[in-house]
Every structure is written in structure tokens, then in C-alpha cells.
Design an enzyme around this catalytic site. Structure first.
Site, PDB file in Angstrom:
ATOM      1  N   GLU A   1     -11.968  -4.922  -5.125  1.00  0.00           N
ATOM      2  CA  GLU A   1     -12.494  -3.719  -4.849  1.00  0.00           C
ATOM      3  C   GLU A   1     -11.792  -2.588  -5.730  1.00  0.00           C
ATOM      4  OE1 GLU A   1     -11.902  -5.746  -1.787  1.00  0.00           O
ATOM      5  OE2 GLU A   1     -13.877  -6.544  -2.163  1.00  0.00           O
ATOM      6  N   ASN A   2     -10.805  -2.901  -6.151  1.00  0.00           N
ATOM      7  CA  ASN A   2     -10.020  -1.652  -6.793  1.00  0.00           C
ATOM      8  C   ASN A   2     -10.493  -1.260  -8.250  1.00  0.00           C
ATOM      9  OD1 ASN A   2      -6.699  -2.973  -5.756  1.00  0.00           O
ATOM     10  ND2 ASN A   2      -7.907  -1.329  -4.763  1.00  0.00           N
TER      11      ASN A   2
ATOM     12  N   ASP B   1       0.785  -1.292   0.020  1.00  0.00           N
ATOM     13  CA  ASP B   1       0.288  -0.250  -0.034  1.00  0.00           C
ATOM     14  C   ASP B   1       0.687   1.220  -0.264  1.00  0.00           C
ATOM     15  OD1 ASP B   1      -2.299   1.487  -0.009  1.00  0.00           O
ATOM     16  OD2 ASP B   1      -2.905   1.199   2.090  1.00  0.00           O
TER      17      ASP B   1
END
Ligand code: FPP
EC number: 2.5.1.-
Length: 241
Positions: free
Chosen positions: A66-67, A19
Site C-alpha cells: 500500500e505504500n 511506524d
């Protein structure tokens, strides 16, 4: 810092939530994709560090279910980055003894990318030095739902007796069925959440949340995190021996 080669209590399987690419780029006045490209360059360094750190399995979260909610420009840029990464790195990965696998739902990925993924898996299938698993269109809940669907189909077809179904049965239907569970999950960039990553498999994993942004995650930072893990006392719900 580096550990002694193959430290006795090193984690066999490390999983990483990479991240912070976007913030890393934005803090330099660059577009988010600049950060993803810098992040991709770190992957090789981290994979190469694994044997000396005693890490046999490395699983990295490249794109989540979800990206897809990101802008079309960022999603298209990431897909193009994955295609380029596989094309450019395939030979080096093979030569360095890295066995590559992909987990996640491939159906939504474009055909060219799916073909490159299949080819890289085949090209490296006899390697055993490091096992690199790339999670692409992966979500832990989605994986459990897909596994449950296939298990239910096998029950309905009379191939599995429902009375015998337990956790090990379900684990055999997961994308990760050939991998050991992760010992250590690392998330970079200071966020302390697991974002649907390896939910089932990480039941007894140790977690390490570090402030470093993924494009700054060097082999040295990796070595320090592993050294910290080696000092931990894992009890799996039992008591200290
Ligand atoms: C999270 O950072 C990162 C991603 C969604 C993509 C991860 C992809 C790479 C590191 C690219 C390379 C991977 C391979 C296998 C070639 P973010 O965009 O959420 O960062 P932010 O939280 O700062 O916005």
C-alpha cells in the site's frame, strides 16, 4: 534493560511494524525522509540486540504493497534508501553473522534493487546467528493470493492432490515458508492496527503496541518490550497448564 542472555521464554521470532518515521521528522520541522533515514539507523542497533535478548528471527516491515500510494518523492526516497542501506550494510551484516532474507513481491521493484537484494541473500546465506527478514513491497493478502495461485497451478499440473491441501500445505507456498511463525509482533508510534503484516503467520502471535516512534526505538526499549513478553502466558487456544 537487558534480559539474561538467551532467556528461556524469550520470543524466538519477533516481527516489527516500524511506524512513526514521518511524524518523528515532522515534529522536528524536517521532511519525512529525514525520519526514514533516522529509522534506518535504528535497524542495526535492533538487529545487534537480538542475540542477547534470545531472539533468533527478526522480521521488519520496510515497505508495504500500500505504500506506493505515498508521494512520488517519498517512494523514490525510500527506494534509494533501501539501495543505499543494502550497499552500505552488506559487509557488516555478513561479518556479524546475520542471514538476510527478503519477503514480498519483488517484481515491481527496480532491477538494481532486486539485484542488490539477491546478492545480499547470497552473501549471507551461510550465516545463522540472527535471521533478519526484510518485508519489501509486502502485503499479507497479496502474499496469500500469490501462494494460492502457485498452489492452484500445482494442483492443475497434477503435482498436488487437492484432497490433501490443508493449512500446512498453503504455508509451504508463502514467502515465509522457511521461517517459524512470529511469537511477538511489535508496532511502534501508538497506532493499534496490523496493516496487512504477516496475516497468516501471526494467528497466535502476541501483540505489543507501543507509543515510541520508530527512530527512538533503542535497544533498551526493545529489551523492555521483550521483558514484558516473557511475563505473558501463551495458551494457543488451550487452558493454563
Ligand atoms: C512507517 O513510518 C515507515 C515506513 C513506511 C518505512 C519503514 C522504513 C524504514 C524504517 C527505513 C529503513 C528500513 C530499512 C530496512 C533500511 P511512516 O512514514 O508511516 O510514519 P508516520 O506514520 O509517522 O507517517
Amino acid at each position: 534493560m537487558a534480559l539474561d542472555s538467551h532467556a528461556k521464554n524469550a520470543p524466538e521470532h519477533v516481527a516489527i511494524i516500524m511506524d512513526g518515521n514521518g511524524r518523528w521528522a515532522q515534529s522536528r520541522g524536517k521532511p519525512r525522509l529525514f525520519g526514514h533515514h533516522a529509522g534506518a539507523r535504528r535497524v542495526r542497533e535492533v538487529v545487534e540486540a537480538c542475540p542477547d535478548l534470545g531472539v533468533k528471527y527478526l522480521t521488519i516491515f520496510a515497505f508495504s504493497t500500500e505504500n506506493w500510494k505515498r508521494t512520488q518523492v517519498e517512494v523514490a526516497g525510500l527506494m534509494s534508501l533501501f539501495r543505499r542501506y543494502i550497499t552500505k550494510e552488506a559487509r557488516a551484516l555478513k561479518d556479524e553473522g546475520v542471514r538476510v532474507r527478503f519477503i514480498g513481491d519483488r517484481v515491481r521493484l527496480d532491477h538494481k534493487l532486486q539485484t542488490l537484494m539477491d546478492e545480499l541473500e547470497q552473501l549471507t546465506e551461510h550465516n545463522d546467528r540472527v535471521h533478519l527478514t526484510i518485508a519489501l513491497n509486502y502485503g499479507g493478502r497479496d502474499e496469500v493470493a500469490r501462494a494460492t495461485k502457485r498452489l492452484a497451478q500445482d494442483v492443475a499440473a497434477g503435482k498436488v492432490d487437492p484432497e490433501t491441501v490443508d493449512g500446512e500445505t498453503l504455508a509451504r507456498y508463502l514467502d515465509t515458508h522457511v521461517l517459524p511463525d512470529p511469537d511477538l509482533v511489535i508496532r511502534t508510534s501508538g497506532e493499534a492496527r496490523i496493516s496487512n503484516f504477516l496475516l497468516w503467520q501471526s494467528a497466535y502471535a502476541e501483540y505489543e503496541f507501543i507509543d515510541t516512534m520508530w527512530p527512538d526505538f533503542s535497544a533498551e526499549v526493545f529489551g523492555n518490550v521483550i521483558a514484558g513478553y516473557c511475563k505473558r502466558d501463551r495458551r494457543y487456544g488451550g487452558v493454563r497448564a
